[in-house]
Motif scaffolding. Structure first.
Motif, PDB file in Angstrom:
ATOM      1  N   LYS A  31       0.574  -1.412  -0.164  1.00 14.36           N
ATOM      2  CA  LYS A  31       0.301  -0.043  -0.077  1.00 14.36           C
ATOM      3  C   LYS A  31       0.902   1.035   0.178  1.00 14.36           C
ATOM      4  O   LYS A  31       0.466   2.398  -0.359  1.00 14.36           O
ATOM      5  CB  LYS A  31      -0.529  -0.324   1.261  1.00 14.36           C
ATOM      6  CG  LYS A  31      -2.566  -0.578   1.103  1.00 14.36           C
ATOM      7  CD  LYS A  31      -3.263  -0.529   2.490  1.00 14.36           C
ATOM      8  CE  LYS A  31      -4.423  -1.830   2.052  1.00 14.36           C
ATOM      9  NZ  LYS A  31      -4.790  -1.582   3.763  1.00 14.36           N
ATOM     10  N   LYS A  32       2.203   1.655   1.012  1.00 14.06           N
ATOM     11  CA  LYS A  32       3.057   2.531   0.670  1.00 14.06           C
ATOM     12  C   LYS A  32       3.080   2.189  -0.798  1.00 14.06           C
ATOM     13  O   LYS A  32       3.748   4.071  -1.214  1.00 14.06           O
ATOM     14  CB  LYS A  32       4.463   2.405   1.560  1.00 14.06           C
ATOM     15  CG  LYS A  32       4.347   1.699   3.524  1.00 14.06           C
ATOM     16  CD  LYS A  32       5.136   1.528   3.870  1.00 14.06           C
ATOM     17  CE  LYS A  32       4.762   1.491   4.847  1.00 14.06           C
ATOM     18  NZ  LYS A  32       5.436   0.855   6.238  1.00 14.06           N
ATOM     19  N   ASP A  33       3.868   1.797  -1.513  1.00 15.41           N
ATOM     20  CA  ASP A  33       4.278   1.874  -2.715  1.00 15.41           C
ATOM     21  C   ASP A  33       3.343   2.431  -3.711  1.00 15.41           C
ATOM     22  O   ASP A  33       3.295   2.445  -5.002  1.00 15.41           O
ATOM     23  CB  ASP A  33       4.951   0.961  -3.292  1.00 15.41           C
ATOM     24  CG  ASP A  33       6.265   1.207  -2.279  1.00 15.41           C
ATOM     25  OD1 ASP A  33       6.916   1.594  -1.992  1.00 15.41           O
ATOM     26  OD2 ASP A  33       6.991  -0.047  -2.560  1.00 15.41           O
ATOM     27  N   PHE A  34       1.722   1.627  -3.597  1.00 17.87           N
ATOM     28  CA  PHE A  34       0.631   1.751  -4.880  1.00 17.87           C
ATOM     29  C   PHE A  34      -0.188   2.630  -4.833  1.00 17.87           C
ATOM     30  O   PHE A  34      -1.388   2.442  -3.955  1.00 17.87           O
ATOM     31  CB  PHE A  34       0.641   0.351  -5.268  1.00 17.87           C
ATOM     32  CG  PHE A  34       1.750  -0.527  -6.179  1.00 17.87           C
ATOM     33  CD1 PHE A  34       1.740  -0.517  -7.052  1.00 17.87           C
ATOM     34  CD2 PHE A  34       1.834  -1.462  -5.381  1.00 17.87           C
ATOM     35  CE1 PHE A  34       3.151  -0.973  -7.777  1.00 17.87           C
ATOM     36  CE2 PHE A  34       3.357  -2.071  -5.370  1.00 17.87           C
ATOM     37  CZ  PHE A  34       3.651  -1.987  -7.529  1.00 17.87           C
ATOM     38  N   GLN A  35      -0.293   3.688  -3.924  1.00 13.85           N
ATOM     39  CA  GLN A  35      -1.066   4.829  -4.178  1.00 13.85           C
ATOM     40  C   GLN A  35      -2.141   4.567  -5.294  1.00 13.85           C
ATOM     41  O   GLN A  35      -1.792   5.205  -6.157  1.00 13.85           O
ATOM     42  CB  GLN A  35      -0.879   6.376  -3.026  1.00 13.85           C
ATOM     43  CG  GLN A  35      -0.126   5.791  -1.910  1.00 13.85           C
ATOM     44  CD  GLN A  35      -0.940   5.424  -1.365  1.00 13.85           C
ATOM     45  OE1 GLN A  35      -2.102   5.912  -0.840  1.00 13.85           O
ATOM     46  NE2 GLN A  35      -0.788   4.638   0.137  1.00 13.85           N
TER      47      GLN A  35
END
Length: 97
Positions: A31-35
């Motif tokens: 989730k941190k990388d794929f907003q």
């Protein structure tokens, strides 16, 4: 050769919880990388000039020079917010601005 892991002194519920904890941790990392991307927003000439803190004359000049790309619908002119921001961020790299 396949690896075999034997589990001792654990319940099926505890094993399930451990697996779910690992999956949750991996999902949180992803989730941190794929907003999610924000949808494109069209701005009017006035809103664009206010965003950039420039006059409408300057905005017209930038369009003529190809610095900003206008989108025309009838007699209305719009600009994409994400393209404006991209242009501003890249302006330090370009020498023609």
């Amino acid at each position: 050769m396949d690896s075999i892991t034997q589990l001792h002194r654990t319940t099926p519920e505890k094993l399930t919880e451990n697996i779910l904890d690992g999956v949750r941790a991996q999902i949180n990392e992803l989730k941190k990388d794929f907003q999610p991307k924000e949808p494109d927003e069209f701005l009017t000439r006035k809103a664009t000039s206010e965003l950039l803190k420039i006059s409408l004359v300057c905005l017209h000049d930038w369009c003529n020079k190809g610095i900003l790309k206008p989108y025309k619908v009838g007699n209305r002119t719009y600009f994409l917010r994400n393209e404006i921001i991209k242009t501003v961020l890249e302006s330090n790299l370009r020498k023609d601005i």
